[in-house]
Design a protein around this motif. Structure first.
Motif, PDB file in Angstrom:
ATOM      1  N   ILE A  66       0.841  -1.206   0.000  1.00 18.37           N
ATOM      2  CA  ILE A  66       0.000   0.000   0.000  1.00 18.37           C
ATOM      3  C   ILE A  66       0.872   1.250   0.000  1.00 18.37           C
ATOM      4  CG2 ILE A  66      -1.624   1.343   1.390  1.00 18.37           C
ATOM      5  CD1 ILE A  66      -2.806  -1.380   2.289  1.00 18.37           C
ATOM      6  N   ILE A  67       1.892   1.266   0.841  1.00 19.30           N
ATOM      7  CA  ILE A  67       2.751   2.446   0.938  1.00 19.30           C
ATOM      8  C   ILE A  67       3.509   2.677  -0.362  1.00 19.30           C
ATOM      9  CG2 ILE A  67       4.806   3.353   2.105  1.00 19.30           C
ATOM     10  CD1 ILE A  67       3.742   1.979   4.656  1.00 19.30           C
ATOM     11  N   ILE A  68       4.075   1.619  -0.936  1.00 27.24           N
ATOM     12  CA  ILE A  68       4.852   1.775  -2.166  1.00 27.24           C
ATOM     13  C   ILE A  68       3.954   2.160  -3.337  1.00 27.24           C
ATOM     14  CG2 ILE A  68       6.223   0.489  -3.867  1.00 27.24           C
ATOM     15  CD1 ILE A  68       7.409  -1.043  -1.457  1.00 27.24           C
ATOM     16  N   LYS A  69       2.746   1.621  -3.377  1.00 24.69           N
ATOM     17  CA  LYS A  69       1.818   1.924  -4.470  1.00 24.69           C
ATOM     18  C   LYS A  69       1.388   3.391  -4.448  1.00 24.69           C
ATOM     19  CE  LYS A  69      -2.843   0.862  -5.737  1.00 24.69           C
ATOM     20  NZ  LYS A  69      -4.025   0.115  -5.319  1.00 24.69           N
ATOM     21  N   PHE A  84      -2.843   6.323   5.418  1.00 23.92           N
ATOM     22  CA  PHE A  84      -2.894   6.064   6.865  1.00 23.92           C
ATOM     23  C   PHE A  84      -4.099   5.199   7.236  1.00 23.92           C
ATOM     24  CE2 PHE A  84      -0.285  10.073   7.546  1.00 23.92           C
ATOM     25  CZ  PHE A  84       0.874   9.355   7.811  1.00 23.92           C
ATOM     26  N   LYS A  85      -5.235   5.455   6.608  1.00 30.38           N
ATOM     27  CA  LYS A  85      -6.423   4.624   6.868  1.00 30.38           C
ATOM     28  C   LYS A  85      -6.195   3.181   6.435  1.00 30.38           C
ATOM     29  CE  LYS A  85     -10.298   7.855   6.472  1.00 30.38           C
ATOM     30  NZ  LYS A  85     -11.461   8.166   5.624  1.00 30.38           N
ATOM     31  N   ARG A  89      -6.030  -0.095   8.813  1.00 32.69           N
ATOM     32  CA  ARG A  89      -6.899  -1.261   8.646  1.00 32.69           C
ATOM     33  C   ARG A  89      -6.096  -2.556   8.591  1.00 32.69           C
ATOM     34  NH1 ARG A  89      -9.630   1.442   4.198  1.00 32.69           N
ATOM     35  NH2 ARG A  89     -11.202   2.753   5.136  1.00 32.69           N
ATOM     36  N   VAL A  90      -4.974  -2.514   7.891  1.00 36.15           N
ATOM     37  CA  VAL A  90      -4.117  -3.709   7.812  1.00 36.15           C
ATOM     38  C   VAL A  90      -3.610  -4.081   9.202  1.00 36.15           C
ATOM     39  CG1 VAL A  90      -1.890  -4.564   6.965  1.00 36.15           C
ATOM     40  CG2 VAL A  90      -3.446  -3.400   5.408  1.00 36.15           C
ATOM     41  N   CYS A  91      -3.172  -3.087   9.975  1.00 36.81           N
ATOM     42  CA  CYS A  91      -2.691  -3.360  11.340  1.00 36.81           C
ATOM     43  C   CYS A  91      -3.806  -3.929  12.216  1.00 36.81           C
ATOM     44  CB  CYS A  91      -2.129  -2.083  11.964  1.00 36.81           C
ATOM     45  SG  CYS A  91      -0.592  -1.550  11.219  1.00 36.81           S
ATOM     46  N   ALA A  92      -5.005  -3.380  12.093  1.00 36.93           N
ATOM     47  CA  ALA A  92      -6.128  -3.882  12.886  1.00 36.93           C
ATOM     48  C   ALA A  92      -6.482  -5.313  12.494  1.00 36.93           C
ATOM     49  CB  ALA A  92      -7.337  -2.970  12.707  1.00 36.93           C
ATOM     50  N   LEU A  93      -6.455  -5.611  11.213  1.00 33.50           N
ATOM     51  CA  LEU A  93      -6.763  -6.974  10.767  1.00 33.50           C
ATOM     52  C   LEU A  93      -5.684  -7.965  11.195  1.00 33.50           C
ATOM     53  CD1 LEU A  93      -8.231  -6.265   7.225  1.00 33.50           C
ATOM     54  CD2 LEU A  93      -9.439  -7.062   9.253  1.00 33.50           C
ATOM     55  N   VAL A  94      -4.433  -7.530  11.192  1.00 36.22           N
ATOM     56  CA  VAL A  94      -3.354  -8.413  11.675  1.00 36.22           C
ATOM     57  C   VAL A  94      -3.545  -8.694  13.163  1.00 36.22           C
ATOM     58  CG1 VAL A  94      -0.877  -8.476  12.189  1.00 36.22           C
ATOM     59  CG2 VAL A  94      -1.656  -7.831   9.916  1.00 36.22           C
ATOM     60  N   ALA A  95      -3.885  -7.666  13.934  1.00 36.92           N
ATOM     61  CA  ALA A  95      -4.119  -7.860  15.368  1.00 36.92           C
ATOM     62  C   ALA A  95      -5.315  -8.789  15.598  1.00 36.92           C
ATOM     63  CB  ALA A  95      -4.343  -6.513  16.047  1.00 36.92           C
ATOM     64  N   LEU A  96      -6.366  -8.628  14.823  1.00 35.05           N
ATOM     65  CA  LEU A  96      -7.541  -9.485  14.961  1.00 35.05           C
ATOM     66  C   LEU A  96      -7.215 -10.935  14.609  1.00 35.05           C
ATOM     67  CD1 LEU A  96     -10.624  -9.702  15.430  1.00 35.05           C
ATOM     68  CD2 LEU A  96     -10.890  -9.290  12.980  1.00 35.05           C
ATOM     69  N   ALA A  97      -6.487 -11.141  13.523  1.00 31.93           N
ATOM     70  CA  ALA A  97      -6.134 -12.509  13.116  1.00 31.93           C
ATOM     71  C   ALA A  97      -5.228 -13.168  14.151  1.00 31.93           C
ATOM     72  CB  ALA A  97      -5.452 -12.485  11.752  1.00 31.93           C
ATOM     73  N   ALA A  98      -4.260 -12.426  14.678  1.00 34.98           N
ATOM     74  CA  ALA A  98      -3.375 -12.989  15.696  1.00 34.98           C
ATOM     75  C   ALA A  98      -4.150 -13.308  16.974  1.00 34.98           C
ATOM     76  CB  ALA A  98      -2.230 -12.029  15.986  1.00 34.98           C
ATOM     77  N   ALA A  99      -5.096 -12.445  17.328  1.00 33.83           N
ATOM     78  CA  ALA A  99      -5.911 -12.707  18.516  1.00 33.83           C
ATOM     79  C   ALA A  99      -6.778 -13.950  18.324  1.00 33.83           C
ATOM     80  CB  ALA A  99      -6.781 -11.493  18.827  1.00 33.83           C
TER      81      ALA A  99
END
Length: 112
Positions: A66-69, A84-85, A89-99
């Motif tokens: 996302i950042i490079i694109k 940033f949004k 979202r990616v960080c929140a989904l990673v946290a949810l999947a790990a949880a």
């Protein structure tokens, strides 16, 4: 060698192997329930760690994509807000999947 002789030698070899395992290494062959439970718990923790690492690796790759694109238009405030949004979202989904990886086995153990 006839079929009867082959069967007899197979049975005798199997019986010998069982006797050797029983008398020479009983702690390896006949593990207690506590040892089996500890090994299964350890294996489950290793699997959960590997799954968590895979989720984090995929999240890092998605965020970097996302950042490079969106890098060429980084001066635009609207585009920067979208980046940033999206990364949030990616960080929140990673946290949810790990949880989920760590909480589902815990919830299962509560009901068994």
């Amino acid at each position: 060698m006839t079929n009867n002789t082959k069967a007899t030698s197979l049975v005798m070899g199997t019986a010998l192997a069982i006797v050797v395992c029983y008398f020479i290494t009983p702690e390896i062959v006949f593990a207690s329930a506590g040892q089996v439970q500890a090994k299964l718990t350890n294996a489950a923790n290793v699997v959960k760690g590997i799954l968590t690492a895979l989720v984090v690796l995929v999240g890092i790759c998605a965020a970097l994509f996302i950042i490079i694109k969106r890098m060429p238009s980084a001066d635009d405030p609207h585009e920067k807000n979208e980046v940033f949004k999206s990364v949030g979202r990616v960080c929140a989904l990673v946290a949810l999947a790990a949880a989920i990886i760590w909480l589902l086995p815990w919830l299962y153990s509560l009901f068994t």
